[in-house]
Design an enzyme around this catalytic site. Structure first.
Site, PDB file in Angstrom:
ATOM      1  N   PRO A  95       0.826  -1.216   0.000  1.00 26.61           N
ATOM      2  CA  PRO A  95       0.000   0.000   0.000  1.00 26.61           C
ATOM      3  C   PRO A  95       0.855   1.259   0.000  1.00 26.61           C
ATOM      4  O   PRO A  95       1.883   1.331   0.668  1.00 26.61           O
ATOM      5  CB  PRO A  95      -0.803  -0.125   1.299  1.00 26.61           C
ATOM      6  CG  PRO A  95      -0.794  -1.574   1.623  1.00 26.61           C
ATOM      7  CD  PRO A  95       0.516  -2.095   1.126  1.00 26.61           C
ATOM      8  N   GLU A  96       0.438   2.250  -0.792  1.00 22.91           N
ATOM      9  CA  GLU A  96       1.156   3.516  -0.819  1.00 22.91           C
ATOM     10  C   GLU A  96       0.630   4.421   0.292  1.00 22.91           C
ATOM     11  O   GLU A  96      -0.359   4.117   0.957  1.00 22.91           O
ATOM     12  CB  GLU A  96       1.040   4.142  -2.209  1.00 22.91           C
ATOM     13  CG  GLU A  96       1.552   3.195  -3.292  1.00 22.91           C
ATOM     14  CD  GLU A  96       1.924   3.863  -4.602  1.00 22.91           C
ATOM     15  OE1 GLU A  96       2.208   5.070  -4.607  1.00 22.91           O
ATOM     16  OE2 GLU A  96       1.955   3.159  -5.633  1.00 22.91           O
ATOM     17  N   LYS A 144       4.454   5.322   4.937  1.00 24.93           N
ATOM     18  CA  LYS A 144       3.801   4.012   5.012  1.00 24.93           C
ATOM     19  C   LYS A 144       3.716   3.480   6.446  1.00 24.93           C
ATOM     20  O   LYS A 144       3.429   2.300   6.660  1.00 24.93           O
ATOM     21  CB  LYS A 144       4.545   3.020   4.116  1.00 24.93           C
ATOM     22  CG  LYS A 144       4.532   3.430   2.643  1.00 24.93           C
ATOM     23  CD  LYS A 144       5.231   2.426   1.755  1.00 24.93           C
ATOM     24  CE  LYS A 144       5.194   2.864   0.300  1.00 24.93           C
ATOM     25  NZ  LYS A 144       5.817   1.872  -0.613  1.00 24.93           N
ATOM     26  N   ARG A 155      13.387   8.762  10.926  1.00 27.12           N
ATOM     27  CA  ARG A 155      14.192   8.069   9.919  1.00 27.12           C
ATOM     28  C   ARG A 155      13.552   8.128   8.535  1.00 27.12           C
ATOM     29  O   ARG A 155      14.149   7.678   7.553  1.00 27.12           O
ATOM     30  CB  ARG A 155      14.415   6.612  10.337  1.00 27.12           C
ATOM     31  CG  ARG A 155      15.277   6.472  11.583  1.00 27.12           C
ATOM     32  CD  ARG A 155      15.839   5.079  11.713  1.00 27.12           C
ATOM     33  NE  ARG A 155      14.826   4.082  12.059  1.00 27.12           N
ATOM     34  CZ  ARG A 155      14.517   3.740  13.311  1.00 27.12           C
ATOM     35  NH1 ARG A 155      15.130   4.327  14.329  1.00 27.12           N
ATOM     36  NH2 ARG A 155      13.599   2.826  13.547  1.00 27.12           N
ATOM     37  N   ASN A 211       5.151   2.511  -6.079  1.00 28.82           N
ATOM     38  CA  ASN A 211       5.487   2.293  -7.477  1.00 28.82           C
ATOM     39  C   ASN A 211       4.538   2.983  -8.456  1.00 28.82           C
ATOM     40  O   ASN A 211       4.971   3.499  -9.485  1.00 28.82           O
ATOM     41  CB  ASN A 211       5.521   0.787  -7.765  1.00 28.82           C
ATOM     42  CG  ASN A 211       6.188   0.480  -9.088  1.00 28.82           C
ATOM     43  OD1 ASN A 211       7.121   1.156  -9.486  1.00 28.82           O
ATOM     44  ND2 ASN A 211       5.697  -0.527  -9.776  1.00 28.82           N
ATOM     45  N   ARG A 214      10.917  -3.147  -8.110  1.00 31.55           N
ATOM     46  CA  ARG A 214       9.528  -3.031  -8.569  1.00 31.55           C
ATOM     47  C   ARG A 214       9.511  -2.750 -10.069  1.00 31.55           C
ATOM     48  O   ARG A 214      10.473  -2.243 -10.640  1.00 31.55           O
ATOM     49  CB  ARG A 214       8.807  -1.900  -7.814  1.00 31.55           C
ATOM     50  CG  ARG A 214       8.823  -2.054  -6.300  1.00 31.55           C
ATOM     51  CD  ARG A 214       8.055  -3.286  -5.816  1.00 31.55           C
ATOM     52  NE  ARG A 214       6.657  -3.217  -6.159  1.00 31.55           N
ATOM     53  CZ  ARG A 214       5.742  -2.548  -5.445  1.00 31.55           C
ATOM     54  NH1 ARG A 214       6.112  -1.871  -4.374  1.00 31.55           N
ATOM     55  NH2 ARG A 214       4.480  -2.554  -5.809  1.00 31.55           N
TER      56      ARG A 214
END
Length: 277
Positions: free
Chosen positions: A2-3, A52, A124, A165, A265
């Site tokens: 999932p984006e 994410k 991060r 992606n 990807r």
């Protein structure tokens, strides 16, 4: 995987369902039993997301952290009069009150953290186009200093958070940018164009639950909403310009769409009209 828009949408759904309530928190599978016990019965304050990473903030300085990874799902459903809905499949985490049940399956990460530990995770990450406080210059500094390609850099969550992606392929096509262009050769104006396009497109993903990257589709959805249609009934086609269109004609120039694996990807682009440097 999932984006970022999916996680921001989930954060909003969790806030709407549980903020101000104290759901039971269990681990039917058992792998999160210790963490669930720390959260069980505590008041939920809000959900949030960065890239994410998904967080659910509880009173008492407790934070649930979830990373869905490749196969994870977090599904919210109405209880519909069942005090204890049956568990279906392997459920790592269940949130339950008298209105809503939320079942988490197959996540890459599910942990109970302190606020400081959650902040360290966020620190991060790169800037998130869906967070108004994000600074695109932080990503630009890393991109401009890198010899890696822009296609690789856009998928690095420590450079830019939340982009996956589909957005990568589509935005590079929209802006005519060559995917193999090294980051050190990207101009500041080009990077700003990428950030601005993502900042415009990704909120539509949060709002509709679908990735929309074609201007005509965006216009159709905007017109439907302006006409008073319920967003839940608006048809949002899964229709992209280059993503998964290998070998098909480019919608802009007619040249064949190309394909190559980049950063693990499938990258799709037009070698004819994506030449911007």
């Amino acid at each position: 995987m999932p984006e970022g828009h999916t996680l921001h949408r989930l954060a909003g759904e969790l806030t709407e369902a549980y903020a101000g309530h104290a759901p039971s928190v269990t681990s039917p599978q058992g792998r999160f039993a210790e963490g669930a016990a720390l959260l069980d019965g505590h008041l939920v304050e809000r959900g949030s997301a960065w890239g994410k990473l998904l967080f659910l903030h509880f009173a008492g300085e407790r934070v649930l952290y979830v990373h869905l990874g490749l196969i994870g799902t977090f599904v919210l459903s109405p209880v519909e009069g069942q005090s204890d809905p049956p568990v279906t499949g392997v459920v790592r985490l269940r949130l339950l009150d008298d209105r809503t049940v939320a079942d988490l399956r197959g996540p890459m990460a599910c942990e109970a953290l302190t606020p400081e530990e959650a902040e360290a995770l966020v620190a991060r990450q790169g800037p998130d186009p869906l967070r108004v406080e994000s600074d695109p210059d932080e990503a630009w500094a890393k991109i401009h200093a890198s010899r890696r390609t822009i296609a690789e850099l856009l998928m690095d969550q420590t450079v830019l958070a939340g982009v996956g992606n589909i957005y990568r392929c589509e935005v590079l096509w929209r802006l005519r940018i060559k995917p193999s262009l090294p980051g050190e050769r990207i101009k500041a104006a080009t990077w700003q164009a990428i950030w601005d396009d993502l900042s415009e497109l990704m909120p539509w993903g949060v709002r509709t639950g679908r990735i929309i990257t074609r201007d005509e589709v965006l216009q159709d959805v905007a017109d439907a909403l302006a006409a008073g249609e319920d967003l839940r009934t608006v048809d949002v086609p899964r229709d992209f310009s280059v993503y998964q269109r290998n070998g098909e004609p480019c919608l802009r120039c007619g040249s064949h769409v190309r394909h190559k694996v980049v950063a693990g990807r499938n990258m799709f682009w037009c070698g004819n009209c994506q030449r911007r440097s």
